[in-house]
Motif scaffolding. Sequence first.
Motif, PDB file in Angstrom:
ATOM      1  N   PRO A  45       0.818  -1.301  -0.023  1.00 40.76           N
ATOM      2  CA  PRO A  45      -0.033   0.037   0.032  1.00 40.76           C
ATOM      3  C   PRO A  45       1.030   1.441   0.009  1.00 40.76           C
ATOM      4  O   PRO A  45       1.756   1.570   0.793  1.00 40.76           O
ATOM      5  CB  PRO A  45      -0.768  -0.094   1.115  1.00 40.76           C
ATOM      6  N   GLY A  46       0.639   1.963  -0.900  1.00 43.22           N
ATOM      7  CA  GLY A  46       1.454   3.453  -0.984  1.00 43.22           C
ATOM      8  C   GLY A  46       2.529   3.226  -1.939  1.00 43.22           C
ATOM      9  O   GLY A  46       3.340   4.369  -2.230  1.00 43.22           O
ATOM     10  N   ASP A  47       3.213   2.198  -2.371  1.00 41.86           N
ATOM     11  CA  ASP A  47       4.237   1.981  -3.222  1.00 41.86           C
ATOM     12  C   ASP A  47       5.405   2.643  -2.865  1.00 41.86           C
ATOM     13  O   ASP A  47       6.403   2.977  -3.470  1.00 41.86           O
ATOM     14  CB  ASP A  47       3.836   2.669  -4.648  1.00 41.86           C
ATOM     15  N   ASP A  48       5.503   2.578  -1.464  1.00 42.01           N
ATOM     16  CA  ASP A  48       7.048   3.169  -0.991  1.00 42.01           C
ATOM     17  C   ASP A  48       7.802   1.974  -0.899  1.00 42.01           C
ATOM     18  O   ASP A  48       7.959   0.990  -0.818  1.00 42.01           O
ATOM     19  CB  ASP A  48       6.733   3.325   0.561  1.00 42.01           C
ATOM     20  N   PRO A  49       9.109   2.564  -1.920  1.00 43.25           N
ATOM     21  CA  PRO A  49      10.031   1.658  -2.247  1.00 43.25           C
ATOM     22  C   PRO A  49      10.842   1.118  -0.870  1.00 43.25           C
ATOM     23  O   PRO A  49      11.467  -0.129  -0.910  1.00 43.25           O
ATOM     24  CB  PRO A  49      11.426   2.401  -2.898  1.00 43.25           C
ATOM     25  N   ALA A  50      10.820   1.878   0.246  1.00 45.43           N
ATOM     26  CA  ALA A  50      11.222   1.243   1.559  1.00 45.43           C
ATOM     27  C   ALA A  50      10.648   0.149   1.886  1.00 45.43           C
ATOM     28  O   ALA A  50      11.087  -0.752   2.722  1.00 45.43           O
ATOM     29  CB  ALA A  50      11.551   2.442   2.439  1.00 45.43           C
ATOM     30  N   ASP A  51       9.359  -0.115   1.502  1.00 46.04           N
ATOM     31  CA  ASP A  51       8.512  -1.317   2.027  1.00 46.04           C
ATOM     32  C   ASP A  51       8.313  -2.329   0.980  1.00 46.04           C
ATOM     33  O   ASP A  51       8.045  -3.386   1.548  1.00 46.04           O
ATOM     34  CB  ASP A  51       7.357  -0.729   2.313  1.00 46.04           C
ATOM     35  N   ILE A  52       8.661  -2.022  -0.335  1.00 46.04           N
ATOM     36  CA  ILE A  52       8.734  -3.397  -1.027  1.00 46.04           C
ATOM     37  C   ILE A  52       9.953  -4.071  -0.729  1.00 46.04           C
ATOM     38  O   ILE A  52      11.099  -3.791  -1.017  1.00 46.04           O
ATOM     39  CB  ILE A  52       8.822  -2.463  -2.553  1.00 46.04           C
ATOM     40  N   ALA A  53       9.946  -5.312  -0.275  1.00 47.80           N
ATOM     41  CA  ALA A  53      10.959  -6.309   0.135  1.00 47.80           C
ATOM     42  C   ALA A  53      11.794  -5.532   1.348  1.00 47.80           C
ATOM     43  O   ALA A  53      13.135  -6.105   1.296  1.00 47.80           O
ATOM     44  CB  ALA A  53      11.813  -6.578  -1.138  1.00 47.80           C
TER      45      ALA A  53
END
Length: 439
Positions: free
Chosen positions: A190-198
């Motif tokens: 949710p939100g597409d934050d790169p810090a949260d992807i993987a």
Amino acid sequence: MQPALQDPPRLLRGMFDAAVAAAQPALCLPALLPSPPAGRTVVIGFGKAAAAMAQVVDGHWAGELSGVVVTRYGHGAPCGRIRVMEAAHPVPDDAGLAASAALLAAVQGLGPEDLVLCLVSGGGSALLPCPLPGLALADEQAIARQLLASGASIAEMNCVRRHLSGIKGGRLALACRPARVVNLLLSDVPGDDPADIASGPTVPDPSDCAQALEILHRHRIAVPEAALALLRTGEAETPKPHDPRLPSIENRMAVTPQRALEAAAQAAGRAGIAVHILGDAIEGESRDVAKVMAAMALQVARRDQPFVAPCVLLSGGETAVSLRGHGRGGRNVEFLLALALALQGHPRIHALAADTDGVDGIEEIAGAVIGPQTLARAHAAGLRPRERLDDNDAHAFFEALGDAVVTGPTRTNVNDFRAVLVLPPHGESNDAARPHARP
């Protein structure tokens, strides 16, 4: 009635397939590839789409190329110049530990004219275990199991993972310096934050140790004293935005959940069905989200508010399941079973919910479908829907009915897909002309 509405499961499955197709790396990655550098190009990658992404790069890159990526067991694919490793998800294993070491080794000794092309997709958090000094793989595994069962959001889980890892939260980016890093990302958060992807191995981390401690405390996650000490003293702190130690980092978003939902909406639109996208970042307990979606669908069916039937209520995001029973979990199937119970067999409402990676929870099952007869069929088969929901055992429920959605590995991942179809009243093809209907 429009022909598409005469077979609701087929319509819903077609929408889901359109969403998955729109998120395929072969479609969205080639246009985002950077120009070859003056020096070497090293590919690293992690996530459920890592092998498919590596295949695209290998097939389109004209210059020298090497590297290694890690994906979930069964999601691999031959990639020529790029080594593909497989490891466990959602609880990490020794193979993931070896993959983390291989990725760190691949970026050693690079120079300022070299390029690290990083292929990032959902699922990478579990695939890259790398315990900090004083911790062990068994500690990461135990924490992962507790987080998965706690009902914590994906952002909360990833905050903890970043701070207890030697590779996540920007630490892999530190290992790449002084080479330039270009991240190609498939968002599943949710939100597409790169810090949260993987959990953001190759991007700086805006969160801090205090936040990780608060999450652990609030969800009552038991962690070793060594982990608590690392967090309390700040020794586990991650590189932050503007950290001068970081190399040049560029993020290129290849596909998002919103784009996949739009593709599904277009597929239904071609069949003459109105689609309303409610959001691409809906979170919360699966069964609570189901109650809200049921209330909206019933309002459409009974009142033509806020939309007029026939229509589809479409949403994405990542719900959570607090495991209190002994079942097999699965946030999409739990959503559907709770939805069926809330709808109580309404004759004009059907739904499909599935994970776009083909894996709902830990099962090789993407999700399931429900219709007006779901509860009646269950009772006739001796199933007790409420008891199955209380036991977090929706996978077994839908398997017994033959209503599971099984895709196999899709080799992409843009999170969950939920579509609720409200049919028009019997004998009417379109309610739009009714005077009381509201747009």
